[in-house]
Structures are given as C-alpha cells and as structure tokens.
Design an enzyme around this catalytic site. Structure first.
Site, PDB file in Angstrom:
ATOM      1  N   ASN A 129      32.551 -75.588 116.676  1.00 55.06           N
ATOM      2  CA  ASN A 129      33.305 -74.361 116.966  1.00 55.06           C
ATOM      3  C   ASN A 129      33.513 -74.167 118.469  1.00 55.06           C
ATOM      4  OD1 ASN A 129      33.058 -74.138 114.241  1.00 55.06           O
ATOM      5  ND2 ASN A 129      31.806 -72.276 114.227  1.00 55.06           N
ATOM      6  N   HIS A 175      79.516 -57.453 127.783  1.00 51.58           N
ATOM      7  CA  HIS A 175      80.132 -57.467 126.445  1.00 51.58           C
ATOM      8  C   HIS A 175      81.037 -58.678 126.271  1.00 51.58           C
ATOM      9  CE1 HIS A 175      78.857 -53.185 126.289  1.00 51.58           C
ATOM     10  NE2 HIS A 175      79.264 -53.186 127.543  1.00 51.58           N
ATOM     11  N   SER A 296      82.667 -86.219 116.817  1.00 53.75           N
ATOM     12  CA  SER A 296      82.712 -85.845 115.407  1.00 53.75           C
ATOM     13  C   SER A 296      82.947 -87.082 114.557  1.00 53.75           C
ATOM     14  CB  SER A 296      83.837 -84.835 115.178  1.00 53.75           C
ATOM     15  OG  SER A 296      84.191 -84.799 113.808  1.00 53.75           O
ATOM     16  N   LYS A 302      87.159 -84.723 119.043  1.00 54.55           N
ATOM     17  CA  LYS A 302      86.086 -83.793 119.398  1.00 54.55           C
ATOM     18  C   LYS A 302      85.133 -84.304 120.472  1.00 54.55           C
ATOM     19  CE  LYS A 302      85.262 -80.211 118.000  1.00 54.55           C
ATOM     20  NZ  LYS A 302      84.686 -79.659 116.777  1.00 54.55           N
ATOM     21  N   ASN A 304      81.652 -82.433 121.632  1.00 55.30           N
ATOM     22  CA  ASN A 304      80.856 -81.246 121.322  1.00 55.30           C
ATOM     23  C   ASN A 304      79.657 -81.098 122.250  1.00 55.30           C
ATOM     24  OD1 ASN A 304      82.512 -80.618 119.096  1.00 55.30           O
ATOM     25  ND2 ASN A 304      81.360 -82.034 117.789  1.00 55.30           N
ATOM     26  N   GLU A 309      73.617 -76.923 122.273  1.00 53.30           N
ATOM     27  CA  GLU A 309      73.396 -76.251 120.986  1.00 53.30           C
ATOM     28  C   GLU A 309      71.999 -76.539 120.442  1.00 53.30           C
ATOM     29  OE1 GLU A 309      76.710 -77.034 118.199  1.00 53.30           O
ATOM     30  OE2 GLU A 309      77.824 -77.572 119.987  1.00 53.30           O
TER      31      GLU A 309
HETATM   32  N1  ARG Z   1      38.352 -79.069 113.133  1.00 49.77           N
HETATM   33  C1  ARG Z   1      37.877 -77.749 113.349  1.00 49.77           C
HETATM   34  C2  ARG Z   1      38.875 -76.946 114.164  1.00 49.77           C
HETATM   35  O1  ARG Z   1      39.776 -77.510 114.709  1.00 49.77           O
HETATM   36  C3  ARG Z   1      36.564 -77.764 114.047  1.00 49.77           C
HETATM   37  C4  ARG Z   1      35.435 -77.685 113.106  1.00 49.77           C
HETATM   38  C5  ARG Z   1      35.060 -76.326 112.811  1.00 49.77           C
HETATM   39  N2  ARG Z   1      33.792 -76.119 112.168  1.00 49.77           N
HETATM   40  C6  ARG Z   1      33.600 -76.037 110.867  1.00 49.77           C
HETATM   41  N3  ARG Z   1      32.447 -75.743 110.412  1.00 49.77           N
HETATM   42  N4  ARG Z   1      34.558 -76.248 110.000  1.00 49.77           N
HETATM   43  O2  ARG Z   1      38.805 -75.740 114.258  1.00 49.77           O
END
Ligand code: ARG
Length: 476
Positions: A129, A175, A296, A302, A304, A309
């Site tokens: 995490n 406008h 085109s 054409k 373009n 775009e």
């Molecule tokens: N691959 C996960 C992400 O990108 C990281 C892992 C997260 N932890 C878990 N217990 N699933 O967020």
C-alpha cells in the site's frame, strides 16, 4: 460469454513473478483461477513503474540495514541485486512478465529467487500500500517533469510565432462574429497565457506530490525503527508524508495532475478548433502543411485538418480520466482499498495523451502557413472600427451611450448606401450625425490604427504584445 474463456478449477494459479508464488500465500487455502487472477493483477499497467519500484526498494533496504532491522551484509546484497536488476531491465536481459500480481510482487519475487532469505527481508516494515503510493509518486515526478518540459517547449515555439506576427492584423471574434481588430501575435499570445498557467498548475501539483509515503505501511506505520526522513531524502522527496493513513488512502495528487491534463487538453482542443475554422475554405486564414493533413478516400479534392481534429477529440480522454479518478475516490472508506489500483491506468493515459498531443500540435503549428493578407482583408467590411469611432466621440466629451447610438446609426447609413466601412462616409455625412467628427477620424479607422491605439496592458498593440511575450518568456 459462455465458452469464450476457459474456466479452470481454482487450484493452479499462474506462477507469480520470479518466485512463482504470491506474497500472501500463507493465509489462503485456495487461489483465484487463472481468469480471476488475471482480473485482479495490475502488472500490465504498473510494470511501467519497475524502475521506480527498484529505486524505492533500494532506499528502503539501505535504511533497514543502517537502522539495524536487517544485517548490513543483507542490505548490501539487496542493494547490489536491485542495481543488477535495474540494469537487466534496462538492457532487456530481464523482462517483466509472467503471472505476478503486480510490479511489487514481481520484483520481490525475483529478489527471493536469486537471494533466498535475503530477498525475503526486503519487505520488512513495508506494505504494497505504501509501496504503490511511493512508486506512483516517483513515476509522476519524472513523467510530470517531462510533460512540463514538453509544454514549455510548445509555449516557446508559439511565442516565437507570436513575436513574428505581432504586427499581423486580423479580426478578433466574439460569438464567432467579427468584433475588433487584433493581431495574430495577440491571438497566439492569448493561447500562451493559458498554457503558461497550465505549466504552473503542473508545477503546483508536483510540489504538493513531493512527499514520501514510505513508512506508512499498510495504514498504521510500523513497530520497526524505520527512518522515514532518510528514505525520503535518499529518494529525492522534500519530506516524508505527514499521516500514514492519508499516505495510503488519498490520491489527490493524481486528481490534481489529471485535472491539470484535462485543462491543458481543453486548451489545446480550443486552439485546434480555431485552426479548423481558420483552415476552412470560408476563412482561409491558415494553410496547414500537406504533411499535417489527410485526404479523403472518396473525395479526391479533400485536404482535411485531421490532426487538429484528433487533438480536439483526444481531449475527451483526459476529461474522462479526471472523471474516472474522482468517481474512483468519492465512495472509498479510509484507508487503502483495492479500487485504488485503478488509479494508474487513467492518469497514465491522460499524461501520455497530453504529451503526444503537445508534440503533434507543435509540429502542426511549425509547418502551418498563415495567410496574413487574407486576415488583414477580413478586418475591412465588418465595421470592426465602429468601437473606435464611438470612443473617438467619447474623447470629444460625448457620453458613451450617445456615442454608441450615433455610431450604430452611421453603420446603418453605410449599409443602406452599400458602403463597407465608416470611413467611406464623407465628412459632411459624418457631421450630419455628430458635429464632433473631424477629418482626423479617417486615419484612426484603419485596422492597423485600431490595433495600435489599443496599447493598454493586455491589449493588441504590437509593442504591448511584445511586452506580454517577454513576460511569459521570463516565467518559463
Ligand atoms: N497493486 C496494488 C495497487 O496498485 C498494490 C497492492 C495493494 N495491496 C493489497 N493488499 N491488495 O494498488
């Protein structure tokens, strides 16, 4: 759809990166089947952050060694192996592939494959995490910097063009109706003013992003004596993040960059809309190079403005990316949730799209030829000088509303007489509407004179536009 994907028994998962195992094997008796495993894997997206993951692990391992959490010899071995891994990935000797769940599992798997128990030490005091938040931030610091460089180069190129056209008179529109004379240089500088704010928006976002989440762990830090300051310093962050839960739960830094991209692309989209209009047969203000146009398949004649775009079209992806991230975050309980894994794909695409579009836009503009004669001619016939005539009367003491009315009646006189400008009226005809008109009105009504007279800060007078260009240059 039935039969489309083979449904294996949930027994043999794909082998995880390197070690052929997942990082959470102990707890669960069964693993997801191949399709389900692939569904929750983020490797195809976060493999981009392989080098950042290695850098993060190296800083973390070194800190674990110097804090005495792991033996120095193991820290040194980890560091050396991570450096080798980095070189192998860069040379292509090692490929990120296989069935790893994500880039973090892959790298740790390879370390464990090669170093055994030493490899198993690297994740002490760390969670994926905080690791994914770290990799993401590191990646964004460098790719955000590259995008800013691309943007700065685009602004520089546009400013050079603006400078060259500081005296090229053209109609300014409101406008989409001809309004008052400006110059092409003034118009291009208007674009640059927006882009320069984009540049600062990215910088602001990158400044706020500049904090190391490592040490936040899963959400509540660690009992181990980690040195968060040292890791933050080693990785080039301004400081460690303040709160461990915030560090793993929030993605406002991604939102800010997605917003900056969406705003930048909205700018480019509008510039491209200008170009599409200018390139039309009706306007003929610009001729886009053949190499920056397409034809085109059915209409032989054409040419373009497809690139303009398509840049306009691609802006929608970045707006979508911002909405994706906002929607992703709005209902998440604190702290980390797997939903957050969806954050990268949207932002990577926004940044990639912005960068590619900037390059295409720059190339297209560099090869464009502006038809300044046609632009100047378009300043005559639409009574763009009318405001100047009214302000002439104001300078002679008339209340503006009266001056507006008199000039409007003059425009009607011209239209009735089939005349294309106020200057076509004789001095007697002018005086019949207001005795304040004198012969010195006539020279004040040419497009160049109208532009030159607008020398207030921000205005289109050539010297003033050059000043604006200098100001923007000094901010780059
Ligand atoms: N691959 C996960 C992400 O990108 C990281 C892992 C997260 N932890 C878990 N217990 N699933 O967020």
């Amino acid at each position: 759809m039935a039969g489309e994907v083979p449904q294996g028994a949930p027994s043999s998962p794909p082998s995880a990166g390197g070690g052929g195992q997942v990082l959470w094997e102990g707890r669960l008796a069964e693993r997801p089947d191949a399709e389900a495993f692939a569904f929750q894997s983020s490797l195809s997206i976060d493999r981009r952050m392989a080098l950042e993951d290695i850098r993060g692990s190296r800083a973390h391992a070194a800190m674990l060694g110097s804090q005495g959490v792991i033996p120095q010899a193991d820290a040194a071995a980890l560091s050396a192996e991570l450096t080798r891994l980095e070189a192998e990935l860069q040379s292509g000797a090692l490929a990120v592939d296989g069935g790893a769940e994500d880039i973090h599992s892959f790298i740790e798997g390879v370390l464990t494959d090669r170093l055994g128990d030493t490899g198993r030490m690297v994740h002490a005091g760390r969670s994926r995490n905080d690791q994914t938040a770290l990799d993401f931030r590191l990646y964004l610091k460098s790719s955000g910097g590259e995008l800013r460089a691309e943007l700065a180069e685009t602004i520089r190129a546009l400013l050079a063009l603006a400078e060259a056209h500081a005296g090229s008179v053209m109609p300014g529109y409101t406008h989409l109706q001809r309004a008052q004379p400006v110059t092409l240089g003034h118009h291009l500088t208007a674009w640059c003013a927006g882009l320069e704010r984009d540049l600062r928006r990215f910088r602001d976002a990158l400044d706020r992003l500049d904090e190391s989440p490592l040490g936040a762990g899963a959400l509540a830090g660690s009992t181990l004596p980690l040195d968060r300051e040292a890791v933050a310093g080693a990785l080039g962050f301004a400081r460690p993040s303040l709160n461990s839960m915030d560090s793993v739960a929030d993605r406002d830094f991604a939102l800010e960059l997605a917003a900056a991209s969406a705003i930048l692309m909205t700018h480019l989209s509008r510039f491209c809309e200008d170009l599409v209009i200018w390139a039309s047969e009706e306007f003929q203000f610009v001729s886009l190079a053949d190499a920056w146009s397409t034809g085109s398949s059915i209409m032989p004649q054409k040419k373009n403005p497809d690139f303009a775009e398509l840049i306009r079209g691609k802006s929608s992806r970045t707006i979508g990316g911002l909405v994706t991230l906002l929607t992703l975050l709005k209902g998440l309980p604190y702290a980390y949730n797997k939903d957050l894994q969806e954050d990268k794909e949207a932002l990577f695409d926004s940044l990639d799209t912005s960068r590619r579009c900037l390059r295409m836009f720059r190339g297209m503009m560099a090869a464009a030829v502006f038809n300044t004669r046609r632009m100047e001619a378009a300043c005559t016939g639409g009574f763009l000088e009318a405001t100047d005539a009214a302000e002439y009367l104001v300078r002679k003491g008339l209340p503006f509303r009266r001056a507006h009315e008199i000039t409007a009646l003059l425009v009607r006189d011209c239209l009735q007489a089939g005349q294309r400008s106020i200057g076509a009226r004789t001095i007697e005809e002018l005086k019949a509407r207001s005795a304040l008109f004198e012969a010195d009105l006539y020279p004040a009504l040419s497009p160049a004179a109208c532009v030159a007279a607008r020398s207030l800060p921000g205005g289109p007078a050539p010297a003033e536009v050059r000043r604006q260009i200098q100001t923007l240059r000094s901010r780059l």
